[in-house]
Design a protein around this motif. Structure first.
Motif, PDB file in Angstrom:
ATOM      1  N   PRO A  30      34.325  18.005  40.175  1.00 19.53           N
ATOM      2  CA  PRO A  30      35.116  19.196  40.539  1.00 19.53           C
ATOM      3  C   PRO A  30      35.495  20.066  39.346  1.00 19.53           C
ATOM      4  CG  PRO A  30      35.923  17.259  41.717  1.00 19.53           C
ATOM      5  CD  PRO A  30      34.954  16.757  40.683  1.00 19.53           C
ATOM      6  N   LEU A  31      35.430  19.498  38.130  1.00 23.30           N
ATOM      7  CA  LEU A  31      35.763  20.284  36.939  1.00 23.30           C
ATOM      8  C   LEU A  31      34.542  20.906  36.279  1.00 23.30           C
ATOM      9  CD1 LEU A  31      38.488  18.108  35.136  1.00 23.30           C
ATOM     10  CD2 LEU A  31      38.787  19.915  36.849  1.00 23.30           C
ATOM     11  N   HIS A  32      33.347  20.531  36.721  1.00 25.08           N
ATOM     12  CA  HIS A  32      32.144  21.036  36.065  1.00 25.08           C
ATOM     13  C   HIS A  32      32.040  22.561  36.117  1.00 25.08           C
ATOM     14  CE1 HIS A  32      27.702  21.298  35.195  1.00 25.08           C
ATOM     15  NE2 HIS A  32      28.124  20.481  34.251  1.00 25.08           N
ATOM     16  N   PRO A  33      32.458  23.220  37.203  1.00 25.29           N
ATOM     17  CA  PRO A  33      32.451  24.688  37.181  1.00 25.29           C
ATOM     18  C   PRO A  33      33.317  25.277  36.071  1.00 25.29           C
ATOM     19  CG  PRO A  33      32.632  23.904  39.435  1.00 25.29           C
ATOM     20  CD  PRO A  33      32.795  22.707  38.560  1.00 25.29           C
ATOM     21  N   LEU A  34      34.396  24.580  35.691  1.00 19.64           N
ATOM     22  CA  LEU A  34      35.225  25.061  34.585  1.00 19.64           C
ATOM     23  C   LEU A  34      34.453  24.988  33.275  1.00 19.64           C
ATOM     24  CD1 LEU A  34      38.765  23.556  35.347  1.00 19.64           C
ATOM     25  CD2 LEU A  34      37.841  25.794  35.938  1.00 19.64           C
ATOM     26  N   TRP A  35      33.654  23.938  33.097  1.00 20.70           N
ATOM     27  CA  TRP A  35      32.792  23.849  31.904  1.00 20.70           C
ATOM     28  C   TRP A  35      31.854  25.055  31.845  1.00 20.70           C
ATOM     29  CZ3 TRP A  35      31.755  21.097  27.482  1.00 20.70           C
ATOM     30  CH2 TRP A  35      30.480  21.239  26.942  1.00 20.70           C
ATOM     31  N   GLU A  36      31.226  25.340  32.964  1.00 22.99           N
ATOM     32  CA  GLU A  36      30.275  26.452  32.996  1.00 22.99           C
ATOM     33  C   GLU A  36      30.966  27.794  32.779  1.00 22.99           C
ATOM     34  OE1 GLU A  36      28.544  25.672  36.823  1.00 22.99           O
ATOM     35  OE2 GLU A  36      26.864  24.565  35.933  1.00 22.99           O
ATOM     36  N   ALA A  37      32.255  27.875  33.141  1.00 25.44           N
ATOM     37  CA  ALA A  37      33.014  29.112  32.947  1.00 25.44           C
ATOM     38  C   ALA A  37      33.661  29.190  31.565  1.00 25.44           C
ATOM     39  CB  ALA A  37      34.099  29.232  34.019  1.00 25.44           C
TER      40      ALA A  37
ATOM     41  N   TRP B 260      46.606  31.214  34.696  1.00 23.24           N
ATOM     42  CA  TRP B 260      45.658  30.235  34.160  1.00 23.24           C
ATOM     43  C   TRP B 260      44.981  30.798  32.906  1.00 23.24           C
ATOM     44  CZ3 TRP B 260      44.637  25.295  34.246  1.00 23.24           C
ATOM     45  CH2 TRP B 260      43.364  24.806  33.906  1.00 23.24           C
ATOM     46  N   GLY B 261      44.769  32.100  32.863  1.00 26.09           N
ATOM     47  CA  GLY B 261      44.154  32.718  31.703  1.00 26.09           C
ATOM     48  C   GLY B 261      45.031  32.700  30.469  1.00 26.09           C
ATOM     49  N   LYS B 262      46.326  32.367  30.644  1.00 25.63           N
ATOM     50  CA  LYS B 262      47.259  32.269  29.523  1.00 25.63           C
ATOM     51  C   LYS B 262      47.663  30.833  29.240  1.00 25.63           C
ATOM     52  CE  LYS B 262      49.332  36.747  30.700  1.00 25.63           C
ATOM     53  NZ  LYS B 262      50.608  37.454  31.013  1.00 25.63           N
TER      54      LYS B 262
ATOM     55  N   ASP C 189      36.974  -3.027  26.201  1.00 29.09           N
ATOM     56  CA  ASP C 189      38.246  -3.462  25.625  1.00 29.09           C
ATOM     57  C   ASP C 189      38.826  -2.378  24.713  1.00 29.09           C
ATOM     58  OD1 ASP C 189      38.077  -5.978  26.928  1.00 29.09           O
ATOM     59  OD2 ASP C 189      36.603  -6.608  25.434  1.00 29.09           O
ATOM     60  N   HIS C 190      40.044  -2.620  24.232  1.00 28.57           N
ATOM     61  CA  HIS C 190      40.738  -1.625  23.420  1.00 28.57           C
ATOM     62  C   HIS C 190      39.935  -1.287  22.174  1.00 28.57           C
ATOM     63  CE1 HIS C 190      44.847  -3.080  25.206  1.00 28.57           C
ATOM     64  NE2 HIS C 190      43.999  -2.635  26.126  1.00 28.57           N
ATOM     65  N   GLY C 191      39.841   0.005  21.873  1.00 33.33           N
ATOM     66  CA  GLY C 191      39.040   0.444  20.744  1.00 33.33           C
ATOM     67  C   GLY C 191      39.805   1.366  19.815  1.00 33.33           C
ATOM     68  N   THR C 192      39.090   2.318  19.226  1.00 34.82           N
ATOM     69  CA  THR C 192      39.703   3.213  18.240  1.00 34.82           C
ATOM     70  C   THR C 192      39.361   4.665  18.564  1.00 34.82           C
ATOM     71  OG1 THR C 192      39.503   1.443  16.588  1.00 34.82           O
ATOM     72  CG2 THR C 192      40.038   3.644  15.782  1.00 34.82           C
ATOM     73  N   GLY C 193      38.202   5.158  18.138  1.00 30.51           N
ATOM     74  CA  GLY C 193      37.839   6.542  18.410  1.00 30.51           C
ATOM     75  C   GLY C 193      37.770   6.819  19.896  1.00 30.51           C
ATOM     76  N   GLY C 194      38.277   7.976  20.301  1.00 28.52           N
ATOM     77  CA  GLY C 194      38.323   8.305  21.722  1.00 28.52           C
ATOM     78  C   GLY C 194      37.978   9.756  21.985  1.00 28.52           C
ATOM     79  N   LEU C 195      38.472  10.251  23.116  1.00 25.48           N
ATOM     80  CA  LEU C 195      38.115  11.585  23.608  1.00 25.48           C
ATOM     81  C   LEU C 195      39.376  12.346  23.980  1.00 25.48           C
ATOM     82  CD1 LEU C 195      35.574  13.350  24.703  1.00 25.48           C
ATOM     83  CD2 LEU C 195      36.322  12.516  26.941  1.00 25.48           C
ATOM     84  N   MET C 196      39.381  13.644  23.700  1.00 19.33           N
ATOM     85  CA  MET C 196      40.433  14.547  24.141  1.00 19.33           C
ATOM     86  C   MET C 196      39.813  15.590  25.054  1.00 19.33           C
ATOM     87  SD  MET C 196      42.769  17.012  21.749  1.00 19.33           S
ATOM     88  CE  MET C 196      44.106  17.994  22.394  1.00 19.33           C
ATOM     89  N   LEU C 197      40.488  15.917  26.137  1.00 19.06           N
ATOM     90  CA  LEU C 197      40.016  16.939  27.069  1.00 19.06           C
ATOM     91  C   LEU C 197      40.872  18.193  26.909  1.00 19.06           C
ATOM     92  CD1 LEU C 197      39.064  16.547  30.779  1.00 19.06           C
ATOM     93  CD2 LEU C 197      40.886  18.153  30.183  1.00 19.06           C
ATOM     94  N   THR C 198      40.234  19.353  26.935  1.00 22.46           N
ATOM     95  CA  THR C 198      40.948  20.627  26.920  1.00 22.46           C
ATOM     96  C   THR C 198      40.547  21.430  28.147  1.00 22.46           C
ATOM     97  OG1 THR C 198      39.291  21.909  25.690  1.00 22.46           O
ATOM     98  CG2 THR C 198      40.853  20.612  24.401  1.00 22.46           C
ATOM     99  N   ALA C 199      41.487  22.181  28.689  1.00 18.33           N
ATOM    100  CA  ALA C 199      41.196  23.033  29.844  1.00 18.33           C
ATOM    101  C   ALA C 199      42.107  24.249  29.792  1.00 18.33           C
ATOM    102  CB  ALA C 199      41.390  22.259  31.149  1.00 18.33           C
ATOM    103  N   GLY C 200      41.777  25.234  30.600  1.00 20.92           N
ATOM    104  CA  GLY C 200      42.608  26.425  30.682  1.00 20.92           C
ATOM    105  C   GLY C 200      41.886  27.669  30.205  1.00 20.92           C
ATOM    106  N   GLY C 201      42.277  28.798  30.790  1.00 25.41           N
ATOM    107  CA  GLY C 201      41.635  30.046  30.438  1.00 25.41           C
ATOM    108  C   GLY C 201      41.958  30.550  29.055  1.00 25.41           C
ATOM    109  N   ALA C 202      42.993  29.978  28.406  1.00 22.93           N
ATOM    110  CA  ALA C 202      43.367  30.414  27.067  1.00 22.93           C
ATOM    111  C   ALA C 202      42.613  29.669  25.974  1.00 22.93           C
ATOM    112  CB  ALA C 202      44.869  30.247  26.863  1.00 22.93           C
ATOM    113  N   LEU C 203      41.865  28.624  26.321  1.00 23.10           N
ATOM    114  CA  LEU C 203      41.187  27.795  25.324  1.00 23.10           C
ATOM    115  C   LEU C 203      39.682  28.020  25.360  1.00 23.10           C
ATOM    116  CD1 LEU C 203      43.115  24.404  25.613  1.00 23.10           C
ATOM    117  CD2 LEU C 203      43.656  26.433  24.248  1.00 23.10           C
ATOM    118  N   ARG C 204      39.041  27.777  24.230  1.00 18.28           N
ATOM    119  CA  ARG C 204      37.590  27.902  24.119  1.00 18.28           C
ATOM    120  C   ARG C 204      36.941  26.626  24.658  1.00 18.28           C
ATOM    121  NH1 ARG C 204      36.594  32.076  20.390  1.00 18.28           N
ATOM    122  NH2 ARG C 204      38.371  32.534  19.019  1.00 18.28           N
ATOM    123  N   GLY C 205      36.404  26.713  25.862  1.00 13.34           N
ATOM    124  CA  GLY C 205      35.731  25.572  26.472  1.00 13.34           C
ATOM    125  C   GLY C 205      34.222  25.702  26.389  1.00 13.34           C
ATOM    126  N   GLY C 206      33.549  24.937  27.244  1.00 14.19           N
ATOM    127  CA  GLY C 206      32.099  24.951  27.251  1.00 14.19           C
ATOM    128  C   GLY C 206      31.491  24.342  26.013  1.00 14.19           C
TER     129      GLY C 206
END
Length: 405
Positions: free
Chosen positions: A89-96, A301-303, A325-342
């Motif tokens: 459901p979030l893939h369209p946001l990636w494309e946008a 949303w654009g702000k 199991d518990h590790g170290t390096g991970g992932l951060m997700l960003t969303a919103g019209g004010a951020l540079r996505g894609g």
């Protein structure tokens, strides 16, 4: 204490314990922030497996390390990475260009891999061991301390648990899902009579009651104005229509008004076993939350910028229970019209055993705090000196990408 010295805000703060079930009784006041942008911070408690969420299929060691978890098709991102199907459901946001990720990130926390310590350090935002008592305030609160004239409802801590991230000297409002104040006219009159000889106290109580009624009215109006039914459909399809949806709805409601910062946490990310079954549930909740905010905020949303952060990643190799199991390096997700996505940000370290941290975990190549600093710098105009000197003491984020449009 003289009643002349008992301000409305102090009254609400000191009575919060006895009426904590009511959101209107948290310490709050109304004042506009000096900026019109919004920031939402989601803490993903339990250690999200970023290697499963954003899969590095371009690394030949990935499939070998995960004979079952790497199986199946993900959604295309950039040729090197694919997205877990549960986030469809979030893939369209990636494309946008409204959804992005930062891979191979972490806090300074290392080796012990304790949820509690890792979460405390993530929310404190410092390089100190918070378990020693070196710091007990959070990075969002420290940022607010350097913005003059803010009131409590500029920032909201949402949920049933304390958020260290917003703890500190700056005023912050709190709200817990499922706790509405529902007083009859007789009960309201009783409040008026009790404080009849104390007009300052009485004004504070009546203001709190009026605020609760305004919130209920706003919810009803928002529901009535939802012409295309998008929000209703989202709610109907949500996983259990649980607390995560209540928190998302409340965040939307406040962000439409004077609130500029909202923070809450989502659980369910500790996937030691049967990860192929448990992780999609957590991802669907995350997807629900982001889409509710996208739909509910409308033009705002654009702000808006959304940061979803977790205390640590998980092991590169899957375990015998088809989990990680518990590790170290991970992932951060960003969303919103004010951020540079894609885009998937970050320097990929590789998954060859020699490239792993402690020969087991994804090697961190960037401090997750650097992305949060860039978000606050771009959204709110907070200076680099304040961010690296006060908000995240000692952090050098000069090489971090600028993620705000």
């Amino acid at each position: 204490m003289s009643k002349l010295l008992m301000t409305r805000r102090r009254f609400l703060a000191t009575t919060g314990c006895s009426v904590a079930a009511a959101p209107a009784m948290t310490p709050m006041a109304f004042a506009s922030a000096p900026w019109d942008t919004r920031l939402v911070v989601l803490i993903l408690r339990g250690g999200m497996d970023g290697l499963d969420v954003v899969r590095p299929i371009g690394d030949p060691a990935f499939a070998e390390a995960r004979p079952t978890l790497a199986a199946g098709d993900g959604l295309p991102l950039d040729g090197f990475y694919t997205l877990h199907p549960a986030l469809a459901p979030l893939h369209p946001l990636w494309e946008a260009g409204e959804l992005g990720f930062a891979h191979a990130v972490s806090t300074p926390y290392r080796d012990k891999r304790s949820h509690f310590d890792g979460q405390d350090l993530l929310e404190a935002g410092t390089g100190f061991d918070v378990t020693t008592g070196a710091t007990r305030d959070g990075w969002l609160n420290r940022m607010l301390q350097h913005v003059p004239g803010l009131e409590a409802d500029t920032a909201y801590a949402i949920g049933r648990e304390d958020l260290l991230m917003l703890a500190g000297a700056a005023p912050v409002a709190n709200w817990t899902p499922g706790t509405r104040l529902d007083l009859s006219p007789q009960a309201r009159r009783l409040f008026e009579m009790i404080y009849e000889e104390h007009p300052v106290y009485q004004a504070a109580v009546l203001e709190a009651l009026d605020l609760t009624e305004d919130i209920a009215a706003a919810e009803a109006a928002a529901s009535a104005e939802d012409d295309d039914g998008a929000m209703a459909a989202m709610m109907a399809e949500a996983s259990g229509n649980g607390a995560h949806m209540e928190m998302a709805e409340f965040a939307v409601e406040r962000l439409r008004g004077d609130t500029r910062i909202a923070a809450f946490s989502l659980g369910g990310w500790d996937t030691h076993g049967k990860q192929a079954t448990s992780l999609p549930k957590a991802l669907r909740q995350l997807s629900d939350v982001i889409n509710v905010m996208r739909i509910g905020l409308g033009p705002l949303w654009g702000k808006t910028g959304v940061l979803a952060m977790t205390e640590f990643g998980r092991t590169v190799r899957e375990n015998g229970s088809h989990g990680t199991d518990h590790g170290t390096g991970g992932l951060m997700l960003t969303a919103g019209g004010a951020l540079r996505g894609g885009k998937v940000y970050g320097r990929w370290p590789g998954l060859d055993e020699a490239a792993l941290y402690d020969r087991r975990d994804l090697m961190p190549t960037e401090d997750v705090r650097a992305y949060a600093a860039r978000a606050m710098e771009g959204l709110f105009g907070i200076s680099g000196n304040v961010l690296s000197g006060k908000v995240f003491p000692g952090l050098d984020f000069s090489q971090a990408p600028r993620i705000v449009l």
